[in-house]
Design a protein around this motif. Structure first.
Motif, PDB file in Angstrom:
ATOM      1  N   ASP A   1      46.029  48.827  35.731  1.00  0.00           N
ATOM      2  CA  ASP A   1      45.512  50.165  35.425  1.00  0.00           C
ATOM      3  C   ASP A   1      44.080  50.356  35.912  1.00  0.00           C
ATOM      4  N   ASN A   2      43.354  49.250  36.079  1.00  0.00           N
ATOM      5  CA  ASN A   2      41.968  49.315  36.533  1.00  0.00           C
ATOM      6  C   ASN A   2      41.769  48.782  37.945  1.00  0.00           C
ATOM      7  N   GLY A   3      42.875  48.517  38.637  1.00  0.00           N
ATOM      8  CA  GLY A   3      42.795  48.117  40.032  1.00  0.00           C
ATOM      9  C   GLY A   3      42.130  46.788  40.292  1.00  0.00           C
ATOM     10  N   ALA A   4      42.282  45.835  39.367  1.00  0.00           N
ATOM     11  CA  ALA A   4      41.571  44.557  39.477  1.00  0.00           C
ATOM     12  C   ALA A   4      42.433  43.422  40.016  1.00  0.00           C
ATOM     13  N   GLY A   5      43.655  43.719  40.463  1.00  0.00           N
ATOM     14  CA  GLY A   5      44.529  42.671  40.967  1.00  0.00           C
ATOM     15  C   GLY A   5      45.527  42.220  39.920  1.00  0.00           C
ATOM     16  N   LEU A   6      45.943  40.955  40.013  1.00  0.00           N
ATOM     17  CA  LEU A   6      46.955  40.412  39.115  1.00  0.00           C
ATOM     18  C   LEU A   6      46.543  39.036  38.608  1.00  0.00           C
ATOM     19  N   ILE A   7      47.040  38.679  37.431  1.00  0.00           N
ATOM     20  CA  ILE A   7      46.881  37.328  36.894  1.00  0.00           C
ATOM     21  C   ILE A   7      48.216  36.622  37.065  1.00  0.00           C
ATOM     22  N   ASN A   8      48.218  35.518  37.796  1.00  0.00           N
ATOM     23  CA  ASN A   8      49.462  34.788  38.041  1.00  0.00           C
ATOM     24  C   ASN A   8      49.124  33.327  38.316  1.00  0.00           C
TER      25      ASN A   8
ATOM     26  N   LEU B   1      37.042  44.245  22.040  1.00  0.00           N
ATOM     27  CA  LEU B   1      37.130  43.657  23.379  1.00  0.00           C
ATOM     28  C   LEU B   1      37.112  44.740  24.445  1.00  0.00           C
ATOM     29  N   MET B   2      37.841  45.816  24.226  1.00  0.00           N
ATOM     30  CA  MET B   2      37.897  46.889  25.217  1.00  0.00           C
ATOM     31  C   MET B   2      36.563  47.622  25.341  1.00  0.00           C
ATOM     32  N   LYS B   3      35.720  47.552  24.320  1.00  0.00           N
ATOM     33  CA  LYS B   3      34.417  48.221  24.351  1.00  0.00           C
ATOM     34  C   LYS B   3      33.349  47.374  25.037  1.00  0.00           C
ATOM     35  N   LYS B   4      33.610  46.096  25.241  1.00  0.00           N
ATOM     36  CA  LYS B   4      32.598  45.202  25.796  1.00  0.00           C
ATOM     37  C   LYS B   4      32.228  45.604  27.227  1.00  0.00           C
ATOM     38  N   ASP B   5      30.973  45.461  27.546  1.00  0.00           N
ATOM     39  CA  ASP B   5      30.473  45.784  28.873  1.00  0.00           C
ATOM     40  C   ASP B   5      30.673  44.589  29.798  1.00  0.00           C
ATOM     41  N   THR B   6      31.931  44.286  30.030  1.00  0.00           N
ATOM     42  CA  THR B   6      32.293  43.177  30.906  1.00  0.00           C
ATOM     43  C   THR B   6      33.323  43.667  31.912  1.00  0.00           C
ATOM     44  N   SER B   7      33.665  42.819  32.868  1.00  0.00           N
ATOM     45  CA  SER B   7      34.629  43.204  33.894  1.00  0.00           C
ATOM     46  C   SER B   7      36.033  43.347  33.303  1.00  0.00           C
ATOM     47  N   THR B   8      36.858  44.111  33.999  1.00  0.00           N
ATOM     48  CA  THR B   8      38.267  44.214  33.611  1.00  0.00           C
ATOM     49  C   THR B   8      38.918  42.846  33.604  1.00  0.00           C
TER      50      THR B   8
ATOM     51  N   ASP C   1      35.092  41.150  38.661  1.00  0.00           N
ATOM     52  CA  ASP C   1      36.350  41.553  39.288  1.00  0.00           C
ATOM     53  C   ASP C   1      36.359  41.077  40.737  1.00  0.00           C
ATOM     54  N   LYS C   2      37.403  40.357  41.119  1.00  0.00           N
ATOM     55  CA  LYS C   2      37.519  39.881  42.488  1.00  0.00           C
ATOM     56  C   LYS C   2      38.037  40.959  43.431  1.00  0.00           C
ATOM     57  N   TYR C   3      38.813  41.890  42.886  1.00  0.00           N
ATOM     58  CA  TYR C   3      39.446  42.901  43.716  1.00  0.00           C
ATOM     59  C   TYR C   3      39.205  44.287  43.139  1.00  0.00           C
ATOM     60  N   LYS C   4      39.216  45.267  44.010  1.00  0.00           N
ATOM     61  CA  LYS C   4      39.069  46.649  43.582  1.00  0.00           C
ATOM     62  C   LYS C   4      40.051  47.517  44.359  1.00  0.00           C
TER      63      LYS C   4
END
Length: 241
Positions: free
Chosen positions: A177-184, A135-142, A6-9
């Motif tokens: 919802d997880n505060g990770a920024g935006l995809i654009n 996918l939602m269960k994976k231990d990876t970043s948002t 995650d780049k942003y929090k």
């Protein structure tokens, strides 16, 4: 594929506010999925509820529906799931789909070149539910989960129309919802992105487009950095002039 963190929090509300402040840019970019080439000021005018000379009523309706989609994902407290994706599609494809909000039950097709087509398989809802749950269960970043979901949904063509818009908004709801920024995707890099998405449709290998989008298409602000916040507000102010 390189490691995607995650780049942003931000908090959920901070991320929602950031998205709302960027509505014009986000809608302007998403409209390109439908070949709409309005300028940023024209997009703002349409968002404000006014018509624009030279812009068709169909294009105006699409822009308005994309704005409504962004409003949906920045106000709803419902969790993201396949049912919520249906809600997104029912909004963004309201005017141009034969069955907005309904999963595709027949043959689909995507043009990926002047003489090339990609034909996705018939949608299997059990498989899609399983993919989403795992996918939602994976231990990876948002951010990693959101990017994988977005491109999987684009390629799967879950709905009759508006799949890129729906996939982008669903992924951004997860980010917000997880505060990770935006995809654009920046419009000045749209040409290269189109090459990457076409290659992904052909091969089903998402490594290149995931890495590229991570490097070029994730935006946000560091809440703890007053300079970054000031620059962001200054940039927004300049765009509205």
């Amino acid at each position: 594929m390189s490691n995607i963190d995650d780049k942003y929090k931000m908090s959920k509300e901070q991320n929602r506010r950031y998205a709302r402040q960027n509505f014009t840019n986000l809608v302007h970019t998403n409209a390109r999925f439908e070949g709409i080439n309005t300028t940023l000021p024209q997009t703002q005018t349409i968002i404000d509820g006014l018509g624009v000379d030279g812009v068709s009523i169909n294009d105006i309706n699409t822009i308005v529906d994309i704005k409504k989609g962004w409003e949906l994902i920045t106000t709803s407290n419902e969790p993201l799931d396949l049912a919520f994706m249906q809600k997104i599609n029912s909004v963004v494809a309201d005017k141009d789909s034969l069955a907005p909000g309904e999963f595709r039950t027949g043959q689909g097709m995507v043009i990926i070149g002047s003489d090339e087509e990609y034909v996705p398989p018939i949608v299997n809802l059990e498989q899609e539910e399983e993919y989403f749950t795992n996918l939602m269960k994976k231990d990876t970043s948002t951010t990693e989960r959101a990017l994988k979901l977005m491109y999987h949904n684009m390629r799967s063509q879950l709905f009759w129309d508006g799949n890129k818009r729906t996939a982008t908004l669903a992924a951004n709801k997860l980010m917000i919802d997880n505060g990770a920024g935006l995809i654009n995707i920046p419009l000045n890099k749209w040409g290269h992105w189109n090459e990457l998405i076409s290659d992904y449709y052909r091969t089903d290998n998402s490594d290149k487009i995931l890495d590229w989008t991570y490097e070029n298409g994730i935006q946000g602000i560091d809440i703890g950095d007053n300079q970054a916040r000031y620059k962001y507000l200054k940039d927004q102010s300049s765009e509205r002039q």
